[in-house]
Design a protein around this motif. Structure first.
Motif, short mmCIF file in Angstrom:
data_model
loop_
_atom_site.label_atom_id
_atom_site.label_comp_id
_atom_site.label_asym_id
_atom_site.label_seq_id
_atom_site.Cartn_x
_atom_site.Cartn_y
_atom_site.Cartn_z
N TYR A 1 -4.52 10.29 -6.95
CA TYR A 1 -3.33 10.73 -8.16
C TYR A 1 -3.49 9.64 -8.81
N VAL A 2 -3.27 8.34 -8.52
CA VAL A 2 -3.02 7.32 -9.38
C VAL A 2 -4.17 7.05 -10.29
N GLN A 3 -5.45 7.20 -9.71
CA GLN A 3 -6.61 7.04 -10.54
C GLN A 3 -6.66 8.03 -11.69
N ASP A 4 -6.24 9.24 -11.46
CA ASP A 4 -6.42 10.39 -12.46
C ASP A 4 -5.39 10.13 -13.58
N ALA A 5 -4.39 9.25 -13.17
CA ALA A 5 -3.13 8.94 -14.13
C ALA A 5 -3.60 7.99 -14.91
N GLY A 6 -4.83 7.28 -14.44
CA GLY A 6 -5.17 6.25 -15.60
C GLY A 6 -4.49 4.67 -14.86
N ASP A 7 -4.02 4.75 -13.75
CA ASP A 7 -3.11 3.60 -13.36
C ASP A 7 -4.06 3.11 -12.22
N GLU A 8 -3.42 1.89 -11.48
CA GLU A 8 -4.04 1.27 -10.41
C GLU A 8 -2.80 0.82 -9.29
N LEU A 9 -3.58 1.02 -8.04
CA LEU A 9 -2.54 0.87 -6.97
C LEU A 9 -1.86 -0.64 -7.07
N PRO A 10 -0.53 -0.67 -6.74
CA PRO A 10 -0.22 -2.17 -6.85
C PRO A 10 -0.56 -2.80 -5.57
N TYR A 11 -1.36 -2.41 -4.69
CA TYR A 11 -1.72 -3.14 -3.37
C TYR A 11 -3.24 -2.92 -3.23
N THR A 12 -3.85 -3.55 -2.43
CA THR A 12 -5.41 -3.45 -2.22
C THR A 12 -5.72 -2.74 -1.06
N LEU B 1 -2.22 9.83 7.87
CA LEU B 1 -2.00 9.09 6.85
C LEU B 1 -3.49 8.94 5.99
N ALA B 2 -4.45 8.93 6.60
CA ALA B 2 -5.67 8.77 6.07
C ALA B 2 -5.78 9.66 4.67
N ASN B 3 -5.59 10.98 5.18
CA ASN B 3 -5.70 11.88 3.96
C ASN B 3 -4.51 11.78 2.92
N TYR B 4 -3.41 11.55 3.22
CA TYR B 4 -2.25 11.02 2.21
C TYR B 4 -2.97 9.89 1.24
N TYR B 5 -3.29 8.95 1.76
CA TYR B 5 -3.73 7.68 1.17
C TYR B 5 -4.65 8.05 0.28
N ALA B 6 -5.80 8.89 0.73
CA ALA B 6 -6.91 9.44 -0.01
C ALA B 6 -6.41 10.04 -1.36
#
Length: 437
Positions: free
Chosen positions: A102-113, A92-97
């Motif tokens: 992916y979210v950052q490159d799309a100019g978005d933010e994660l909906p969780y912290t 999971l650590a690899n997939y979270y990273a």
């Protein structure tokens, strides 16, 4: 009476998430994400009130379309545990990273912290019982699990809650070259009420043997034309099987991979319980003798070599900057080709290249089987005999076709749904089938 509510994953490919209400108890099966152009469909259709009331959560495997929305549950007030396998948690650590990037490159933010991610607590099914045996989740709720053949650590689940039974296949494949897969003991499913079944390939009837022959032939054609072959694959899953296939089928061809696949290969050596023993032993020999591990810079340099090779890298949608650079390098020769072997998400670089009429480099699609098609779903229905079955993991139109063909073959009570749909089961009958959309 109990009900299944689709929060994602049925009628689409991605964001697998199924809320199951057994009277006063409720469980959630997976909680993933979906890549694509519609941002409102990235995450499951979670009901915050129901999330807070969950009895427990099960995670079938680490792939992002099943796992990356798990922290959202804790943002919405879930305080319980997530049942899964150690192998899944290691991945999971690899997939979270990668998902964060992916979210950052799309100019978005994660909906969780990061705090929500840290709140996730795991319990391991293998600590409670070996595969194929029941264990008690809590009084009145039992679970049974087994390997699903999709990747190391991936499992199916059989739940029995106050006498009501449900089977969830997770992502299932009996055609894996390396991974073991089985189904529950038939004694446990004599009165199976509901099955949620992987049907990602819908009504496709192609066999793994046919698909492998086509893939090998495509690689040979590119190499004989004087081009490099590049196969972008997930870091965990089908990539190593494809390397094994090509190493055996093309003994004189050089195979190079990135460091990510080296990491996942080393992880395989520590988790042999998920693999077919003899096949894994043979793959270890092929890996050490045939596969060269290169850095990003070395892969770029290798792409200019006159000696043609097969490249295998751990970025299936070509979303990283390293992949973009390698695409540019491959584009210097019209003889080079990329071969996609799995689902391609809309809006990704892989999808744009595949859709282009005259892309350079050429992009081809030859699937390697890691899910179920029509014959596999029929075989699972024959073995488990659920009274009701929900077909999942494929677009709605394709699932509708599969349902029609299964019905024509005599399979009853098979359902094709979409996110927001609910199925309410009353004993041996379907009480209601409704849509929230």
């Amino acid at each position: 009476m109990f009900q299944v509510e689709v929060w994602g994953g049925a009628g689409e490919h991605g964001r697998s998430c199924y809320h199951v209400q057994f009277g006063q108890r409720s469980v959630l099966l997976d909680c993933g994400v979906k890549k694509g152009q519609k941002k409102e469909e990235t995450y499951p259709k979670l009901d915050a009130d129901k999330v807070r009331m969950l009895t427990t959560v099960f995670l079938s495997h680490a792939h992002e379309d099943h796992s990356m929305a798990i922290p959202l549950l804790y943002r919405h007030g879930y305080t319980g545990v997530v049942w899964t396998t150690r192998s899944t948690v290691r991945q999971l650590a690899n997939y979270y990273a990668k998902w964060q990037q992916y979210v950052q490159d799309a100019g978005d933010e994660l909906p969780y912290t990061s705090e929500h991610m840290e709140q996730v607590r795991y319990r391991f099914v293998e600590d409670m019982a070996p595969p194929g045996q029941w264990f008690t989740v809590e009084p009145g709720m039992q679970a049974c699990w087994g390997p699903s053949g999709h990747l190391a650590g991936s499992i199916w689940l059989l739940l029995c809650v106050d006498g009501q039974t449900l089977f969830y296949s997770g992502d299932y494949c009996q055609d894996s070259r390396l991974l073991a897969a089985n189904l529950p003991d038939l004694r446990y499913v004599r009165d199976l009420q509901v099955g949620i079944l992987d049907a990602a390939y819908a009504d496709d009837e192609a066999t793994q043997e046919q698909l492998v022959d086509d893939l090998v032939s495509a690689c040979k054609q590119v190499l004989e034309r004087g081009g490099h072959v590049w196969l972008p694959v997930p870091i965990y899953g089908r990539g190593h099987e494809i390397i094994d296939v090509l190493a055996e089928a093309l003994p004189g061809t050089e195979i190079v991979c990135d460091t990510g696949l080296e990491v996942s290969f080393q992880a395989m050596l520590e988790e042999e319980q998920w693999f077919k023993t003899e096949e894994l032993h043979l793959y270890k020999q092929r890996w050490s003798s045939r596969v060269q591990v290169l850095t990003r810079e070395q892969l770029l340099h290798k792409s200019t070599s006159l000696k043609k090779a097969i490249f295998v890298t751990s970025d299936p949608m070509l979303q990283s900057k390293a992949s973009a650079k390698l695409v540019e390098a491959f584009a210097t020769s019209p003889n080079n080709a990329l071969i996609m072997t799995g689902h391609v998400y809309p809006g990704t670089l892989a999808a744009r290249l595949l859709a282009a009429e005259q892309s350079v480099p050429r992009v081809l699609h030859y699937r390697y089987k890691v899910h179920q098609g029509l014959p596999d779903v029929a075989r699972m229905l024959d073995g488990l005999k659920p009274k009701f079955s929900l077909l999942v993991h494929a677009p709605k139109a394709k699932t509708d076709r599969l349902k029609a063909k299964l019905t024509a073959r005599g399979y009853d009570h098979v359902y094709s749904c979409a996110p927001g749909d609910q199925l309410v089961f009353c004993g041996r009958t379907l009480g209601t089938a409704t849509s929230n959309d």
